[in-house]
Design a protein around this motif. Structure first.
Motif, short mmCIF file in Angstrom:
data_model
loop_
_atom_site.label_atom_id
_atom_site.label_comp_id
_atom_site.label_asym_id
_atom_site.label_seq_id
_atom_site.Cartn_x
_atom_site.Cartn_y
_atom_site.Cartn_z
N GLY A 440 25.42 37.85 -15.08
CA GLY A 440 25.57 38.59 -15.92
C GLY A 440 25.66 40.16 -15.27
O GLY A 440 26.55 40.46 -14.54
N ASP A 441 24.44 40.77 -15.26
CA ASP A 441 24.86 42.45 -14.70
C ASP A 441 24.49 42.57 -13.63
O ASP A 441 23.82 41.52 -12.83
N HIS A 444 20.35 41.96 -13.00
CA HIS A 444 20.12 40.40 -12.94
C HIS A 444 20.46 40.11 -11.47
O HIS A 444 19.75 39.35 -11.00
N PRO A 501 25.32 43.66 -19.19
CA PRO A 501 26.19 42.55 -19.38
C PRO A 501 26.92 42.32 -20.36
O PRO A 501 26.30 42.71 -21.81
N ARG A 509 18.92 40.37 -22.88
CA ARG A 509 18.74 40.62 -21.21
C ARG A 509 17.59 41.73 -21.01
O ARG A 509 16.89 41.42 -20.17
#
Length: 832
Positions: A440-441, A444, A501, A509
């Motif tokens: 994801g981002d 993360h 994300p 998230r």
């Protein structure tokens, strides 16, 4: 002019106030005082009391008498044949010096022979009517710290031929951070230098000690000369030791003799008898005793012991009981609260709640197939409803929860409620533990990297050191080091900024995060969503009042300092005696009430800036929050994983910003689960490397940071901040269309109540969504510039990890049996 004519009278004449006053200026008051400081008085009732000259003279006289009585008591402690010896720790700073040679030279100066060249020895000086306990130390950092911790004087040994190396500089730095008693210096190999250059060498060494290392009024002696050795003994015996406040609050002992008697039925534990002089504060049998590397233990009895002078004279002195513990008030070995999972607020559900739960489960069953959570069969007792079955945890659910906790940095944090009506498919959001899950981002990935770095460090440390050079592994470690450095630089340039994300959605998230209108004043309940570890710790209703009450009652009862006693400590592991190195000082400290219990400990840590002088002393590699470190707090050492936060006063909500890295050249607050320590007390921090236990000069690790104990505050909220950023797409006066902050309208509606701000100082909020690709209409308090960046600040509370354990050092044992009456192979038969 004639009668009745005009005449001018000035009514605007300005009259300035003359600069004359009966009140003195600040400069005049300071000149009259001439450096004298008035005694502190109560400000609350100052206007009620009338101060007379006789009262002020009497108060000053009382202060003077109290100071004189303290000096007399301190001198009486060390004077005479029956007085306690002054402890002199001899620290070698150069690789070519030897502390044992200094001890031998001091003995030779008074015509005595050195009986024990390895361990601590007692030197009685008939000329000065005092005794010195000389403790020669080797070039081992922890041994030096333990020796200086109990010393009244520190004698630094330097060389006239070799400069102080990096290990010597590191020893001086850590000793200053721990607390420095009175300092004296000795030089070796000065006789090898030509006579004309010896004064210059002395001046250079004194300048190094006084100016470079900040030890003013240091005396330098050449102990190879008998006159200088006598001068050094005279200087030590006639000088009053400098007090160390954090140490003098505790009773402590430097052992002269140690014996062990095994318990009946279990020879692995037994009673340890430690003989020595009581120092510091009164020794109470109700307090616990801390032995480095072994932990805390209870006292069985405190008995008197004949002094070495009485034994040398052949006097027979019967041992008497000085203090025994009172079972009603003796400190227990309970360190944690017992956790009862049934003491929560959850009660057994009523019939109405069970009916609502079943209806909710039926509604979930009627949901579309693409939004359904995959159901699985669960083995439950007969007659169990769906709501009751949800409370039964099987092994697969426990494993999933453990993976989810490892995935998150904080374990249990303050959570935001899910979006209304949203059904989340946890098997497809890709939290990183799924087989095909995407990270994801950047936020993360950062949390995954923190866990992976820790696992890799532990895995690498568990493997044995290989002499063969592995180029592939070396390259991999170098790339990881560069990546960590780049991550720290990015945090300094773009602090807390993360990319939103696309998968999983932002509302899933970042559901643990919340928005705050004001970081300092917005309310935040400190008892909201606490982790299970908080039920194991102790909290004071008023920490300052408890600390004051504990410190005020230190001198009540117990054995007075200066008494020669034998301390019997019960249920001590046999390894404490078998693994003892007699060439190393064996110390025992008593704990204050409550100092065995665990709580949240906050302490300040300062990491100096990177300079050429500090390169060999400090470790400047990046250090993340929750990286394992060795915490040397007072006289105890632990392995902890602290959480760092800003060193700010905090607002009414007691919220402080979380720091991902411990940055150089600034002071931060570290928070850990640790035993209670009543401050102020020194704190030293080293990086923990699994398997590396040597602290010798060739393999000692550099210091990370140093500081002091701040307080014990479980209600101190450490808040982790992330910043979601967006960019203006279209701007019209105060309105703008923002993109790249979110990727779907559901996320925009979820975060709509959170306030927006820009890097140029504008404030605004979200008005509406625009389309289905994450565009949104926003309104601000002023015109927005096209190059501005729109930010959304989100916060969540983080907690330290409960991985605290005592740091155990590997000590090389010396197979030498102490000489004790009635001793058999180092074990004595004690009858108490």
């Amino acid at each position: 002019m004639g009668e009745g004519g005009f005449s001018h009278r000035s009514g605007l004449k300005q009259q300035n106030k003359t600069f004359k006053s009966r009140h003195s200026t600040k400069g005049q008051v300071k000149a009259k005082a001439k450096g004298k400081v008035e005694a502190a008085s109560s400000v609350k009732n100052k206007h009620l009391a009338v101060s007379h000259k006789a009262d002020r003279k009497n108060q000053a006289k009382l202060v003077q008498q109290r100071k004189r009585s303290d000096v007399v008591a301190s001198n009486r402690l060390f004077s005479g044949a029956s007085g306690a010896p002054k402890i002199v720790a001899i620290v070698p700073l150069c690789p070519d010096v030897d502390a044992r040679i200094v001890v031998s030279e001091l003995h030779s100066s008074v015509g005595q022979e050195l009986a024990n060249p390895d361990g601590p020895t007692v030197l009685y000086i008939e000329r000065f009517k005092q005794k010195l306990q000389l403790v020669p130390l080797r070039r081992n950092l922890l041994e030096i710290l333990d020796g200086v911790k109990v010393a009244d004087f520190v004698m630094f040994v330097v060389s006239a031929e070799v400069e102080v190396d990096a290990f010597g500089d590191q020893c001086l730095t850590t000793i200053r951070a721990q607390g420095v008693p009175s300092v004296v210096a000795a030089v070796q190999h000065l006789e090898r230098i030509p006579a004309k250059k010896q004064p210059d060498i002395r001046k250079a060494l004194l300048k190094y000690m006084e100016e470079d290392q900040s030890f003013p009024d240091t005396r330098l002696f050449h102990t190879a000369m008998e006159s200088d050795a006598l001068a050094a003994l005279r200087h030590v015996t006639q000088q009053r030791p400098k007090p160390v406040s954090w140490r003098d609050r505790h009773a402590y002992m430097l052992a002269e003799n140690v014996a062990f008697a095994a318990n009946e039925g279990d020879e692995s534990v037994g009673t340890l008898a430690v003989t020595g002089y009581v120092r510091g504060n009164n020794l109470s049998a109700n307090r616990l005793v801390h032995l480095p590397n072994y932990g805390d233990f209870q006292i069985k009895v405190v008995m008197s012991s004949p002094t070495p002078a009485q034994l040398a004279a052949g006097m027979e002195v019967d041992a008497t009981v000085l203090d025994v513990p009172n079972p009603e008030v003796q400190d227990t070995l309970v360190a944690e609260n017992e956790v009862n999972p049934m003491e929560g607020e959850q009660t057994w559900p009523t019939e109405e709640e069970l009916q609502e739960a079943e209806e909710r489960v039926q509604r979930l069953g009627d949901a579309p197939d693409d939004a359904m959570v995959v159901k699985k069969a669960k083995r439950v007792p007969k007659g169990t409803s769906a709501y009751q079955a949800a409370w039964i945890v099987d092994e697969e659910d426990e494993e999933a929860e453990e993976e989810e906790e490892e995935e998150e940095e904080t374990g249990m944090d303050v959570t935001m409620t899910d979006a209304p009506g949203a059904v989340v498919d946890w098997s497809s959001i890709g939290l990183g533990h799924a087989p095909n899950g995407n990270g994801g981002d950047e936020e993360h990935d950062e949390e995954e990297e923190e866990y992976e770095d820790l696992a890799e460090a532990e895995g690498d440390a568990e493997s044995e050191f290989d002499d063969d050079y592995d180029e592939h592994e070396e390259t991999k470690q170098y790339k990881d080091f560069l990546a960590k450095q780049q991550e720290e630089r990015d945090q300094l340039q773009f602090p807390d900024e993360v990319d939103t994300p696309k998968e999983p959605s932002a509302r899933v998230r970042f559901q643990r995060y919340r928005g705050l209108k004001s970081f300092r004043t917005s309310p935040w309940d400190p008892y909201e969503n606490l982790p299970l570890d908080y039920s194991r710790i102790f909290q004071f209703q008023n920490f300052r009042r408890t600390r004051r009450r504990v410190l005020d009652g230190l001198e009540e009862g117990g054995v007075c300092p200066g008494t020669h006693v034998t301390l019997y400590i019960q249920n001590v592991p046999r390894a404490a005696f078998d693994q003892r190195d007699i060439s190393r000082p064996f110390v025992a400290f008593t704990l204050l009430p409550h100092e065995h219990k665990y709580s949240i400990l906050n302490f300040t840590v300062t990491r100096p800036g990177e300079t050429p002088i500090n390169e060999s002393i400090y470790d400047f590699a990046p250090l993340k929050s929750k990286d394992p470190v060795i915490l040397h707090c007072g006289f105890r050492r632990y392995v902890v994983q602290p959480v760092y936060s800003t060193n700010t006063r905090g607002g009414p909500n007691n919220v402080h910003k979380f720091e991902r890295f411990l940055h150089s050249d600034q002071t931060s607050i570290a928070t850990v689960y640790a035993p209670i320590q009543f401050g102020p007390a020194p704190v030293l921090v080293w990086r923990y490397i699994e398997g590396q236990t040597s602290w010798d000069a060739g393999s000692s690790r550099p210091l990370l940071a140093h500081g002091n104990v701040l307080d014990l505050d479980p209600c101190r909220i450490v808040s982790k901040r992330i910043i979601l950023t967006g960019h203006p797409f279209k701007v019209h006066k105060r309105g703008a269309v923002i993109r790249y902050m979110f990727w779907n309208p559901e996320d925009i509606d979820y975060f709509k109540p959170v306030q927006l701000s820009t890097k140029l100082g504008r404030l605004g909020h979200i008005r509406d969504t625009l389309g289905t690709h994450g565009y949104m209409k926003c309104i601000f308090d002023g015109p927005l510039k096209g190059q501005d960046t729109v930010c959304m600040y989100l916060f969540k509370r983080v907690f330290p990890k409960w991985t605290t354990r005592m740091y155990v050092e590997e000590v090389a044992t010396t197979t030498t049996t102490p000489t004790t009456t009635g001793e058999k192979d180092g074990v004595v038969d004690m009858v108490v």
